[in-house]
Enzyme design. Structure first.
Site, short mmCIF file in Angstrom:
data_model
loop_
_atom_site.label_atom_id
_atom_site.label_comp_id
_atom_site.label_asym_id
_atom_site.label_seq_id
_atom_site.Cartn_x
_atom_site.Cartn_y
_atom_site.Cartn_z
N ARG A 1 0.84 -1.20 0.00
CA ARG A 1 0.00 0.00 0.00
C ARG A 1 0.87 1.25 0.00
O ARG A 1 0.54 2.26 -0.61
CB ARG A 1 -0.93 -0.02 1.22
CG ARG A 1 -1.98 1.06 1.17
CD ARG A 1 -3.23 0.64 1.94
NE ARG A 1 -4.28 1.63 1.82
CZ ARG A 1 -4.67 2.41 2.83
NH1 ARG A 1 -4.08 2.31 4.01
NH2 ARG A 1 -5.62 3.29 2.64
N HIS B 1 0.43 4.26 -2.74
CA HIS B 1 0.19 5.65 -2.35
C HIS B 1 1.36 6.55 -2.76
O HIS B 1 1.16 7.69 -3.14
CB HIS B 1 -0.07 5.74 -0.85
CG HIS B 1 -1.45 5.30 -0.46
ND1 HIS B 1 -2.10 5.76 0.65
CD2 HIS B 1 -2.30 4.43 -1.05
CE1 HIS B 1 -3.31 5.21 0.73
NE2 HIS B 1 -3.45 4.39 -0.29
N ASP B 2 2.57 6.03 -2.68
CA ASP B 2 3.72 6.83 -3.11
C ASP B 2 3.58 7.16 -4.59
O ASP B 2 3.70 8.31 -5.00
CB ASP B 2 5.03 6.06 -2.85
CG ASP B 2 6.23 6.92 -3.19
OD1 ASP B 2 6.20 8.14 -2.90
OD2 ASP B 2 7.22 6.38 -3.73
N ASN C 1 -3.60 8.66 4.79
CA ASN C 1 -2.52 7.78 5.22
C ASN C 1 -2.70 7.29 6.64
O ASN C 1 -1.88 6.55 7.13
CB ASN C 1 -1.19 8.55 5.19
CG ASN C 1 -0.70 8.69 3.79
OD1 ASN C 1 -1.03 7.89 2.93
ND2 ASN C 1 0.07 9.71 3.56
N HIS D 1 -5.95 -6.33 -2.96
CA HIS D 1 -6.82 -6.47 -1.79
C HIS D 1 -7.07 -7.94 -1.43
O HIS D 1 -7.95 -8.24 -0.64
CB HIS D 1 -8.13 -5.71 -2.01
CG HIS D 1 -7.98 -4.20 -1.99
ND1 HIS D 1 -8.97 -3.34 -2.35
CD2 HIS D 1 -6.92 -3.43 -1.65
CE1 HIS D 1 -8.53 -2.08 -2.23
NE2 HIS D 1 -7.29 -2.11 -1.81
N ASP E 1 -9.73 -9.93 2.24
CA ASP E 1 -10.06 -11.21 1.62
C ASP E 1 -10.43 -12.16 2.76
O ASP E 1 -9.55 -12.64 3.48
CB ASP E 1 -8.85 -11.75 0.84
CG ASP E 1 -9.07 -13.17 0.32
OD1 ASP E 1 -10.10 -13.80 0.66
OD2 ASP E 1 -8.19 -13.67 -0.41
N ASP F 1 -3.30 -14.36 -3.97
CA ASP F 1 -3.88 -15.23 -5.00
C ASP F 1 -5.03 -14.51 -5.70
O ASP F 1 -5.26 -13.33 -5.46
CB ASP F 1 -4.36 -16.55 -4.36
CG ASP F 1 -5.30 -16.28 -3.19
OD1 ASP F 1 -5.84 -15.18 -3.07
OD2 ASP F 1 -5.48 -17.21 -2.37
#
Ligand code: HEM
Ligand SMILES: *[C@@H]1O[C@H](CO)[C@@H](O)[C@H](O)[C@H]1NC(C)=O
Ligand SMILES: *[C@@H]1O[C@H](CO)[C@@H](O)[C@H](O)[C@H]1NC(C)=O
Ligand SMILES: CC(=O)N[C@H]1CO[C@H](CO)[C@@H](O)[C@@H]1O
Length: 324
Positions: free
Chosen positions: A60, A64-65, A91, A191, A243, A251
Site C-alpha cells: 500500500r 500511495h507513493d 494515510n 486487496h 479477503d 492469489d
C-alpha cells in the site's frame, strides 16, 4: 556544430530536465550496485518472517507513493510539523511496517553501495519481493528512479481513489496515471491481502439507503459476519481482512470473492456489479494465469508513474529526510 543543431540539443536537454522522465531499466545498478536486489530481499524476508503485515504495509505504501508525486519515495519523508505526504488523512492507516521495511533495507544497501540506490527503487524492489513471499507472481522490477524533493500532505487530496468510488471514478483516477481499466482491476487484486478499517465500509452495513440499510450487493451471510465483527460505533481501530477466505495468500481469490458478492469495499464490488468490468473479474476469478499476467504488466506500469530519472531529484541518504 551548427546553430540549428546546437539549439536542437539545448531544446532536448531542456525537455529532459523539464519532465525528468527517462527510461527505467532492469539492469540500472548492474555496475554500480550489483548486490542491491539480494540485499533488499534478505532484509524483506527477515521482516516478513517477523510479521505478515510487512506484505500489505509495503504494497500500500508503494501504491500511495506512486499516485502522489510519482514513485519517488516522497511518502517516506518524516516531518516535525505533521504536514508531509504521509501525514495526510488518507494515510492514517498506512501501517508502520512498510516504512520500517524500506528504512531497514536502505540502511543495509548503504553499507555496500553508499549513496547509489534511491529509496524509490528500494520501495519498488521490496514491493516486488513481498508479493512473491506471500505466494504471488514474481517479476523483474525496473530501476533508475530518483527520490523526490516534494512531500506535502496538502498535495495528497484528490489523487488517491476512495472506497466509495464507482467504476467511472476509478477509471478516471487510474487513467490520470496512464493505467487502463484492466490495469486497475488487476491492481485491485492486491486487496487479496491486508485489512480495512470499519469506517471505510460501515455505510454498506448500516446506512446504505433508506429502504435498504444493508447494501444489496453484499452477500447476506457475509454482511452478517461483518456486522458481528463491526457493530455500529465499534472502536474505529477495528479492522477486518479484505479477503475473508485466504487473507494471507496473494492469489486470485479476491476476484472469486467479488463474484460471490464478498467484496468488502464498494470500489471492490463495483468491479463485478458493473457490466463493463464484470467479464475481466470473471476471467481473473477463473484463470489465475490471466490475473498474474495482467497484474505483472500493471505493476510495472504503476512503477513508472511520474518517475524522476537522470539528474532530477536526488539519491536520499536517509529515506525519511531530504538530503540537506
Ligand atoms: C482501486 C482503488 C483502490 C481503493 C479505492 C483502495 C482503497 C483502500 C482502502 C479504503 C483500504 C483500507 C485501508 C484501511 O482502512 O486501513 C485499502 C487497503 C489496502 N490497499 Fe487499497 N485501494 C485501491 C487500490 C489499491 C491498489 C492499486 C493497491 C496496491 C497496488 C492497494 C493496496 C492496498 C493494501 C495492501 C491494503 C491493505 C493495507 C493494510 O492492511 O495495512 N490498494 N485500500
Ligand atoms: C525466514 O524464515 C525461513 C523459514 O523459517 C527461513 O528458511 C529463512 O532462513 C528465514 N530468512 C531470514 C532472512 O530470516
Ligand atoms: C459516478 O460518480 C460520479 C460522481 O459522484 C457521478 O457523477 C457519476 O454519474 C457516477 N457514475 C455512475 C456510472 O454511476
Ligand atoms: C504512518 C503514518 O505516518 N501515519 C500518519 C498518517 O496521518 C495521520 C494524520 O492524518 C497521522 O496521525 C499518522 O501518524
Amino acid at each position: 556544430m551548427g546553430v540549428r543543431t546546437g539549439l536542437m540539443l539545448l531544446f532536448l536537454v531542456f525537455m529532459v530536465l523539464q519532465t525528468g522522465e527517462g527510461q527505467l531499466s532492469e539492469t540500472f545498478y548492474k555496475t554500480t550496485c550489483p548486490e542491491v536486489e539480494s540485499i533488499v530481499r534478505k532484509v524483506v524476508t527477515q521482516k516478513f518472517n517477523q510479521t505478515f503485515v510487512t506484505v500489505p504495509a509495503t504494497l500500500r505504501l508503494f501504491f500511495h507513493d506512486c499516485f502522489v508525486e510519482g514513485c519517488d519515495a516522497s511518502i517516506m519523508i518524516a516531518s516535525p510539523n505533521g504536514d508531509a505526504e504521509k501525514d495526510a488523512p488518507d494515510n492514517l492507516s498506512l501501517a508502520g511496517d512498510g516504512f520500517d521495511t524500506v528504512i531497514k533495507a536502505k540502511q543495509a544497501v548503504e553499507q555496500t553501495c553508499p549513496r547509489v540506490v534511491s529509496c524509490a527503487d528500494i520501495l519498488a524492489i521490496a514491493t516486488r519481493d513481498v508479493i512473491a513471499l506471500a505466494g504471488g507472481p514474481s517479476f523483474k522490477v525496473e530501476l533508475g528512479r530518483r527520490d523526490g524533493l516534494i512531500s506535502q500532505a496538502s498535495r495528497v487530496a484528490g489523487n488517491l481513489p476512495e472506497p466509495s468510488f464507482n467504476l467511472t471514478q476509478l477509471d478516471t483516477i487510474f487513467a490520470k496515471n496512464k493505467l487502463t481499466q484492466t490495469d486497475m482491476i488487476a491492481l485491485s487484486g492486491v486487496h487479496t491481502v491486508g485489512f480495512s478499517h470499519y469506517s471505510r465500509f460501515a455505510n454498506r452495513l448500516y446506512s446504505f439507503s433508506p429502504s435498504s440499510p444493508v447494501d444489496p450487493d453484499l452477500d447476506p451471510t457475509y454482511a452478517q459476519q461483518l456486522m458481528q465483527a463491526c457493530p455500529q460505533n465499534v472502536d474505529p481501530r477495528i479492522a477486518v481482512n479484505m479477503d475473508p477466505v485466504t487473507p494471507q495468500i496473494f492469489d486470485n481469490v479476491y476476484f472469486q470473492n467479488l463474484v460471490a458478492k464478498k467484496g468488502l469495499l464498494t470500489s471492490d464490488e463495483v468491479l463485478f456489479t458493473n457490466a463493463a468490468s464484470k467479464p475481466t473479474v470473471i476471467d481473473f476469478a477463473n484463470n489465475p494465469g490471466d490475473f498474474n499476467g495482467a497484474f505483472i504488466t500493471a505493476m510495472r506500469k504503476l512503477g513508472r508513474v511520474g518517475v524522476k530519472t537522470g539528474q532530477a531529484g536526488e539519491i536520499r541518504v536517509d529515506c525519511t529526510a531530504f538530503n540537506s
